[in-house]
Structure formats: structure tokens, C-alpha cells
Design an enzyme around this catalytic site. Sequence first.
Site, PDB file in Angstrom:
ATOM      1  N   LEU A 156       1.111  -1.168  -0.602  1.00 57.55           N
ATOM      2  CA  LEU A 156       0.278   0.253   0.089  1.00 57.55           C
ATOM      3  C   LEU A 156       1.006   1.249   0.107  1.00 57.55           C
ATOM      4  O   LEU A 156       2.199   1.552   0.483  1.00 57.55           O
ATOM      5  CB  LEU A 156      -1.432   0.262   1.503  1.00 57.55           C
ATOM      6  CG  LEU A 156       0.356   0.489   2.652  1.00 57.55           C
ATOM      7  CD1 LEU A 156      -1.229   0.748   3.315  1.00 57.55           C
ATOM      8  CD2 LEU A 156       0.032  -1.258   3.296  1.00 57.55           C
ATOM      9  N   CYS A 157       0.175   2.437  -0.368  1.00 57.71           N
ATOM     10  CA  CYS A 157       0.397   3.133  -0.475  1.00 57.71           C
ATOM     11  C   CYS A 157       2.300   3.390  -0.908  1.00 57.71           C
ATOM     12  O   CYS A 157       2.762   2.941  -2.289  1.00 57.71           O
ATOM     13  CB  CYS A 157       1.317   3.902   0.872  1.00 57.71           C
ATOM     14  SG  CYS A 157       1.860   5.622   0.907  1.00 57.71           S
ATOM     15  N   THR A 158       3.028   3.971  -0.940  1.00 56.77           N
ATOM     16  CA  THR A 158       4.650   4.200  -1.326  1.00 56.77           C
ATOM     17  C   THR A 158       5.524   2.756  -1.067  1.00 56.77           C
ATOM     18  O   THR A 158       6.352   2.639  -1.794  1.00 56.77           O
ATOM     19  CB  THR A 158       5.486   4.879  -1.130  1.00 56.77           C
ATOM     20  OG1 THR A 158       5.872   5.082   0.509  1.00 56.77           O
ATOM     21  CG2 THR A 158       4.756   6.174  -1.652  1.00 56.77           C
TER      22      THR A 158
END
Length: 246
Positions: A156-158
Site C-alpha cells: 500500500l501507499c509508497t
Amino acid sequence: MNRRTVLRTATALGAAGIATGIPAHTAAAAHATGATSASKPDRRSPLRVQVVLFQGVEELDLAAPYEVLAASDHFTDRDVDVRYVALDGPRTITAAFGTRLRADHRWAPEKADLLVVPGGGYARREDPGVWAEIRRGALPRALAAAQRPGLTLAALCTGVMLLSAAGVTRGRPCTTHHRAQSDLVEQGGVLKKARVVDDGDLVTAGGVTSGLDLALWLVRRELGVDAALGLESMLEYEARGTVWTS
């Protein structure tokens, strides 16, 4: 079952009653006897989840998936084992906002069904975080080597950019934090504008709070709709956004 306090168990049982329409005291009785309304307890092997820690990881990125997945065993007959792991073995790491966390388990993706990779620190290229791990190279190499039949890589995210650095997302549907999407595309990812993107053994999600939706989707996929509904009631959170599936 994972270790829980009495209060947490009572809350979960109450939520199960809300989600299924069964009064809380009935749900508690069923839990105590091991009975269900439809079948005997599930005897399948545990769902084994490892959440990856590294210096500079974002607190919410790691905490949301960990709690959702760890609490899921209140709503399923299948055991769920969730662990923090770190590449360099058991160690203490300092997260993006200063929280100190202990990974008590060694890196062992061969013993996992789900390997969850959070993000953190992508906007601060010189500080600990995703960029530092990419420069160091060890974690992307380990993630690339972890791939095997039966293992789902989720990020998730970066944290998705760590999988990108590992070559995992090249040519595959995926998403990440909106500020990293252009980098993801430049590195060969096939960007989908969805909250969660499920491409089988690769599941990715957008920025920060989407860790809740990633984990709820994985619970729904691996443990069933009723488990996901029970969690939503307990958490007082309804999964949001679109899930793109291949």
C-alpha cells in the site's frame, strides 16, 4: 487465536452479532462452544500474514493492515497468524513519526501466505524510508526473491514502490499513493485508478488510509464476506472506493 484482551473479544463478539443479525449473547455462546450456525469449525491451515517493517515506515501504513488482519480471526473459524518481520532479523525500528516498534520474527516469506509491504518516507529522499531502502537495495532484492506460487504480495501507499524497485509491478495492473503514480508508470506499472487493485498474487492499494481497505479486501478474499462484514462493524468503518480485479 491471536492473544486478545477480554474487552476486545467482547467487542468483536458484539460486532459479530450486529453483522450477522445474531444477538451478542448467542454469538458469545457459539464462540465458547466452537459452534457455528452452518458448519463445524474450519480445520484448514492458518492464514499466515507477515507485515514488513523497515526504518522510516509510516505508522498508519503498517498499523491499519496489521490490526484488521489480526482481528479477523474473531470472525472466522480459520486461525490467522499475523507477524511483524524485518529483513535484518528481529530488531527495533523507528517509524516515520518516531514510534519505536519491535519486529520479533525473522524474514521468512517462504512461511507466509500474505506478505504486506507498507510505505513511508517517499517525500523525504535523504531520510530513512522507502527511498533509503531502494538505494540500499537489499529489501527490493529480497521481495523479488520472495515470489513463489501460493504467496500473495500486497503493498500500500509508497510500499508499492518497493515492489516496483523489485520488478514485481512491471507490466501488471497496480496503484500507489497519488504522488508516486507517475514514478510507478515510468517504471513499467500499469496504473489503475482504483482504491485497491487485485491482480491475483499481487494486490496493491493507494495512499495511507487505503491500508484499511486493502486489508478488508484481503479478508473478504481469503476468509469470506461475513468475516469482512464483522470487521467493518467492529471497526465502525465501511470499506470505501473501488476494487479493481483482473
